[in-house]
Design an enzyme around this catalytic site. Sequence first.
Site, PDB file in Angstrom:
ATOM      1  CG  ASN A 216      39.353  48.185  16.672  1.00  0.00           C
ATOM      2  OD1 ASN A 216      39.973  49.006  16.023  1.00  0.00           O
ATOM      3  ND2 ASN A 216      39.906  47.458  17.635  1.00  0.00           N
ATOM      4  CG  ASP A 284      38.109  46.381  25.669  1.00  0.00           C
ATOM      5  OD1 ASP A 284      39.240  46.775  26.015  1.00  0.00           O
ATOM      6  OD2 ASP A 284      37.189  47.153  25.319  1.00  0.00           O
TER       7      ASP A 284
HETATM    8  O1  C5P Z   1      39.828  50.460  28.269  1.00  0.00           O
HETATM    9  P1  C5P Z   1      39.925  51.170  26.981  1.00  0.00           P
HETATM   10  O2  C5P Z   1      40.133  50.259  25.808  1.00  0.00           O
HETATM   11  O3  C5P Z   1      38.829  52.156  26.710  1.00  0.00           O
HETATM   12  O4  C5P Z   1      41.235  52.066  27.156  1.00  0.00           O
HETATM   13  C1  C5P Z   1      41.836  52.760  26.123  1.00  0.00           C
HETATM   14  C2  C5P Z   1      43.305  52.940  26.381  1.00  0.00           C
HETATM   15  O5  C5P Z   1      43.882  51.744  26.923  1.00  0.00           O
HETATM   16  C3  C5P Z   1      44.073  53.194  25.122  1.00  0.00           C
HETATM   17  O6  C5P Z   1      45.216  53.963  25.465  1.00  0.00           O
HETATM   18  C4  C5P Z   1      44.470  51.781  24.673  1.00  0.00           C
HETATM   19  O7  C5P Z   1      45.605  51.800  23.839  1.00  0.00           O
HETATM   20  C5  C5P Z   1      44.756  51.127  25.992  1.00  0.00           C
HETATM   21  N1  C5P Z   1      44.468  49.682  26.043  1.00  0.00           N
HETATM   22  C6  C5P Z   1      45.514  48.775  26.139  1.00  0.00           C
HETATM   23  N2  C5P Z   1      45.242  47.435  26.245  1.00  0.00           N
HETATM   24  C7  C5P Z   1      43.976  46.999  26.269  1.00  0.00           C
HETATM   25  C8  C5P Z   1      42.910  47.898  26.162  1.00  0.00           C
HETATM   26  C9  C5P Z   1      43.186  49.240  26.048  1.00  0.00           C
HETATM   27  O8  C5P Z   1      46.673  49.195  26.098  1.00  0.00           O
HETATM   28  N3  C5P Z   1      43.740  45.698  26.368  1.00  0.00           N
END
Ligand code: C5P
Length: 413
Positions: A216, A284
């Site tokens: 990304n 993700d």
């Molecule tokens: O679920 P999402 O990616 O939108 O969430 C964002 C937050 O979760 C950020 O703080 C990101 O660093 C953290 N995150 C994480 N591990 C993941 C996905 C997101 O620590 N696999």
Amino acid sequence: MANGDPAGRRVLLVIGGGIAAYKCLELIRRLRDHGVGVRAILTRAATQFVTPLSVASLAGDRVYQDLFSLTDEAEMGHIRLSREADLVVVAPATADLMAKMAGGHADDLASTALLATDKPVLVAPAMNPMMWGHAATRRNVQRLQADGVGFVGPEGGDMACGEEGVGRMAEPHDILEAILARFDGGADERPLDGRHAVVTSGPTHEPIDPVRFIANRSSGRQGHAIAAALHALGARVTLVHGPVGVAAPAGVDVRPVETAAEMAAAVTASLPADIAVCAAAVADWRPAAVAAAKLKKSADAGPPLIALTPNPDILKALAEPGPHRPALVVGFAAETDDVERHARNKLERKGCDWLLANDVSPPTGTFGGSRNRIVLFTRDGEVERWPELDKADVGVRLARRIAEHVDVLEGRG
Ligand code: C5P
């Protein structure tokens, strides 16, 4: 010294060679009105725009100009000069002076003092709009921000050179505000001394085959700036970051990784920690299977289907109750629509204590850009809307906010 009282603080003001140097005279006067001591270094070019005599008269101190002056060195060596201030301010920060700072040059008194200082540095750039927009200046700004240098301005408007655009030095009033805000931390310069903070930053790369990966646009600027700011407040910082182009801040324990699984393992290995800030844009999903050899194009089979599997959620795992839960767990929510509603849901779902929401919809240019507009949500229902700031200043503001809360959080978790 009273908390936040600027009286008795000292600024080393490096005046660069630009027409905006005249504004420094007003800045010096206003700093002294607040009881702030000012010692000035003039670059050779600066003396074309303001005289050492006017600067010295307003500062109430002699000015320093020459790296190889025997009298200067006898009275005050350049190393001492760079350390005997609470804050170093560069105004106007010309394109040339910023390039020198970014490159670590030390060929005159100003650049040598800037390289030798162990104090925070705030720069107020001033230059022609084309120079400010030039790729070289962009690179230098990024590098300086990654090094923890704070910025005030520049602003848009008419330039002395007759052109219009962004490049005007911030007004003395705004520079003064930025300086006073830096002093607002009060007498305790290292409130996070003895604390351990883990920060994640940057993207992750999830391999598809030996040559391809899913990634990304995260630059790592925000996470790196947070790590630098926490370190500046005295914390021991472990920075676990994905592949980024920005330099790691000095003094921080760096763990470079590529994938989300590696990031999760490195974060777990760095526990226990008092503070965790998850600023990484973790993928993700990852390809369920990584092909051992490069996937080949095949006329009859068509494009390959890549099955994805979820990655570990590092933030969620950190926020789970348990003996290793950091006392304060902070997450980010980069959203492109309905930012606040998604952020509140995310705070709940992830179980973290604070969530910093930022709008990364393409018109804002914040994802991968240099500025950020944050709304902070706390588990206790507080909502703070921050103005749009440089990512370095978001880092400073967050670190200060954390420092205010760390005692409150003692023993929680
Ligand atoms: O679920 P999402 O990616 O939108 O969430 C964002 C937050 O979760 C950020 O703080 C990101 O660093 C953290 N995150 C994480 N591990 C993941 C996905 C997101 O620590 N696999």
